[in-house]
Design a protein around this motif. Structure first.
Motif, mmCIF file in Angstrom:
data_model
loop_
_atom_site.group_PDB
_atom_site.id
_atom_site.type_symbol
_atom_site.label_atom_id
_atom_site.label_comp_id
_atom_site.label_asym_id
_atom_site.label_seq_id
_atom_site.Cartn_x
_atom_site.Cartn_y
_atom_site.Cartn_z
ATOM 1 N N ASN A 112 0.595 -1.461 0.083
ATOM 2 C CA ASN A 112 -0.286 0.334 -0.298
ATOM 3 C C ASN A 112 1.010 1.248 0.147
ATOM 4 O OD1 ASN A 112 -3.175 -0.568 0.175
ATOM 5 N ND2 ASN A 112 -2.129 -2.468 1.433
ATOM 6 N N ASP A 113 2.303 1.461 0.169
ATOM 7 C CA ASP A 113 2.898 2.338 -0.473
ATOM 8 C C ASP A 113 3.265 2.546 -1.619
ATOM 9 O OD1 ASP A 113 5.520 4.239 0.209
ATOM 10 O OD2 ASP A 113 6.586 2.968 0.052
ATOM 11 N N LEU A 114 2.059 4.294 -1.679
ATOM 12 C CA LEU A 114 2.354 5.023 -3.482
ATOM 13 C C LEU A 114 3.337 5.954 -3.167
ATOM 14 C CD1 LEU A 114 -1.526 6.246 -2.024
ATOM 15 C CD2 LEU A 114 -1.185 4.121 -3.481
ATOM 16 N N SER A 115 4.338 6.122 -2.064
ATOM 17 C CA SER A 115 5.396 6.622 -2.378
ATOM 18 C C SER A 115 6.230 6.291 -3.649
ATOM 19 C CB SER A 115 6.631 6.537 -1.408
ATOM 20 O OG SER A 115 6.965 5.267 -1.297
ATOM 21 N N ARG A 116 6.302 5.182 -3.860
ATOM 22 C CA ARG A 116 7.262 4.315 -5.281
ATOM 23 C C ARG A 116 6.142 4.870 -6.633
ATOM 24 N NH1 ARG A 116 6.776 -0.810 -4.415
ATOM 25 N NH2 ARG A 116 5.469 -1.396 -2.753
ATOM 26 N N TYR A 117 4.826 5.753 -6.318
ATOM 27 C CA TYR A 117 4.113 5.925 -8.338
ATOM 28 C C TYR A 117 4.376 7.818 -7.952
ATOM 29 C CZ TYR A 117 2.617 1.245 -7.079
ATOM 30 O OH TYR A 117 1.729 0.441 -7.191
ATOM 31 N N ALA A 118 5.070 8.836 -6.981
ATOM 32 C CA ALA A 118 5.219 9.842 -6.394
ATOM 33 C C ALA A 118 6.134 10.022 -7.742
ATOM 34 C CB ALA A 118 5.054 9.934 -4.910
ATOM 35 N N HIS A 119 6.595 10.328 -8.155
ATOM 36 C CA HIS A 119 7.863 10.614 -9.522
ATOM 37 C C HIS A 119 6.815 11.226 -10.362
ATOM 38 C CE1 HIS A 119 11.032 10.341 -6.234
ATOM 39 N NE2 HIS A 119 10.530 9.187 -6.504
ATOM 40 N N ALA A 120 6.516 12.780 -10.519
ATOM 41 C CA ALA A 120 5.481 12.840 -11.649
ATOM 42 C C ALA A 120 6.048 12.692 -13.362
ATOM 43 C CB ALA A 120 5.029 14.406 -11.098
ATOM 44 N N SER A 121 7.700 12.948 -13.507
ATOM 45 C CA SER A 121 7.980 12.483 -14.220
ATOM 46 C C SER A 121 7.637 11.141 -14.854
ATOM 47 C CB SER A 121 9.143 12.926 -15.008
ATOM 48 O OG SER A 121 10.027 11.639 -13.512
ATOM 49 N N THR A 122 7.284 10.067 -13.717
ATOM 50 C CA THR A 122 7.592 9.123 -14.919
ATOM 51 C C THR A 122 5.920 8.032 -14.221
ATOM 52 O OG1 THR A 122 8.192 8.264 -12.142
ATOM 53 C CG2 THR A 122 9.716 8.126 -14.169
ATOM 54 N N ALA A 123 4.704 8.871 -12.959
ATOM 55 C CA ALA A 123 3.707 8.838 -12.817
ATOM 56 C C ALA A 123 3.240 8.145 -13.980
ATOM 57 C CB ALA A 123 2.917 9.127 -12.050
ATOM 58 N N LEU A 124 2.134 7.287 -14.172
ATOM 59 C CA LEU A 124 2.124 6.889 -15.788
ATOM 60 C C LEU A 124 -0.058 6.838 -15.118
ATOM 61 C CD1 LEU A 124 3.077 3.360 -16.068
ATOM 62 C CD2 LEU A 124 4.091 5.685 -17.259
ATOM 63 N N ALA A 125 -0.147 7.323 -14.299
ATOM 64 C CA ALA A 125 -1.868 7.902 -14.050
ATOM 65 C C ALA A 125 -1.888 9.262 -14.123
ATOM 66 C CB ALA A 125 -2.243 7.264 -13.406
ATOM 67 N N HIS A 126 -3.289 9.475 -13.667
ATOM 68 C CA HIS A 126 -3.325 11.053 -12.607
ATOM 69 C C HIS A 126 -3.167 11.041 -11.267
ATOM 70 C CE1 HIS A 126 -4.918 12.426 -16.633
ATOM 71 N NE2 HIS A 126 -4.333 13.570 -16.068
ATOM 72 N N VAL A 127 -4.209 9.647 -11.201
ATOM 73 C CA VAL A 127 -4.005 9.293 -9.526
ATOM 74 C C VAL A 127 -3.644 7.937 -9.149
ATOM 75 C CG1 VAL A 127 -6.096 9.499 -7.635
ATOM 76 C CG2 VAL A 127 -6.236 10.860 -9.549
ATOM 77 N N PHE A 128 -3.599 7.520 -7.891
ATOM 78 C CA PHE A 128 -3.641 6.145 -7.746
ATOM 79 C C PHE A 128 -4.037 6.063 -6.507
ATOM 80 C CE2 PHE A 128 0.300 6.967 -10.338
ATOM 81 C CZ PHE A 128 0.508 6.089 -10.908
#
Length: 258
Positions: A112-128
């Motif tokens: 459930n750690d969302l920090s892995r998706y926190a980099h906007a340049s590599t995040a593949l969605a608007h919201v996780f």
């Protein structure tokens, strides 16, 4: 760009079930009533009760993709006119990957750690959205963003801004019958009640900003027929999403009564 037919016809096509290895059901689905009541319909009347409901839940507008008063993203037509986002695309992260190991409990901190998706340049969605229903907005719904093979390979830059993307955290493990290192096996049920509730909230928030109910779509259905098209979201229950929308509509309707 848009798919053929009025919004509900498009939704019936784009919500077809996505199965392992990227197989998509051939028959269009019957769009549940709680979804069909919103798709393509004006949403302005939902803004005030939605704002009150967010306050009741202790959520900020940033938690649901950004300010409700701001528009959603738009794509530019060849004549220069802006076309507002039309599609609300549902993904799963297909991660973390557990190989041959069992899936952990839903409350597992690593999963459930969302920090892995926190980099906007590599995040593949608007919201996780994690398994507990908590969110991370990496791109405001006003930011044009591409996250499917259809957008990046087949249709290209002209459609950037027509699609809003939400990733539901879903772990994967290997299917013993498949090649080494595959991630074809998803949990059953595929998503938690908290995720469906948050997905409904995100859908309505995005639709309020768009001014009408967006066309919901599954990632795999959008990528159907494309090389390396994705196989997500796995084990997504349209009935569960519809039930979450119905509950939300009931809750907001109660808030609308003086």
């Amino acid at each position: 760009m848009q798919f053929q037919g009025p919004p509900l016809v498009q939704a019936a096509c784009l919500l077809r079930d996505v199965r392992p290895w990227g197989r998509v059901d051939t028959a269009s689905v019957e769009v549940p009533e709680s979804v069909s009541r919103l798709v393509g319909q004006p949403t302005d009347s939902w803004k005030a009760p939605l704002r009150r409901w967010l306050a009741h839940l202790g959520l900020s507008e940033q938690d649901v993709g950004g300010p409700l008063d701001a528009p959603v993203s738009a794509a530019a037509r060849e004549d220069g006119a802006a076309v507002s986002a039309r599609y609300f695309v549902i993904h799963d992260t297909s991660w973390p990957w557990f190989g041959a190991h069992d899936f952990p409990p839903e409350a597992d901190p690593h999963m459930n750690d969302l920090s892995r998706y926190a980099h906007a340049s590599t995040a593949l969605a608007h919201v996780f959205v994690n398994r507990l229903g908590r969110t991370l907005t990496t791109h405001d719904f006003s930011e044009p963003w591409r996250a499917t093979k259809l957008e990046m390979r087949a249709a290209g830059v002209p459609v950037k801004g027509l699609f809003l993307h939400v990733e539901l955290v879903q772990p994967r493990r290997s299917d013993p019958a498949g090649p080494a290192g595959n991630d074809a096996q998803a949990p059953l049920p595929g998503f938690t009640p908290a995720q469906y509730d948050m997905l409904a909230l995100l859908y309505l928030a995005a639709s309020v900003r768009a001014g009408e109910g967006l066309i919901p779509a599954l990632h795999g259905a959008l990528d159907e027929g494309l090389i390396d098209g994705h196989d997500d979201p796995q084990n997504f229950l349209l009935t569960a999403f519809a039930a979450a929308l119905a509950r939300l509509e009931q809750q907001l309707s109660a808030l609308s009564v003086p």
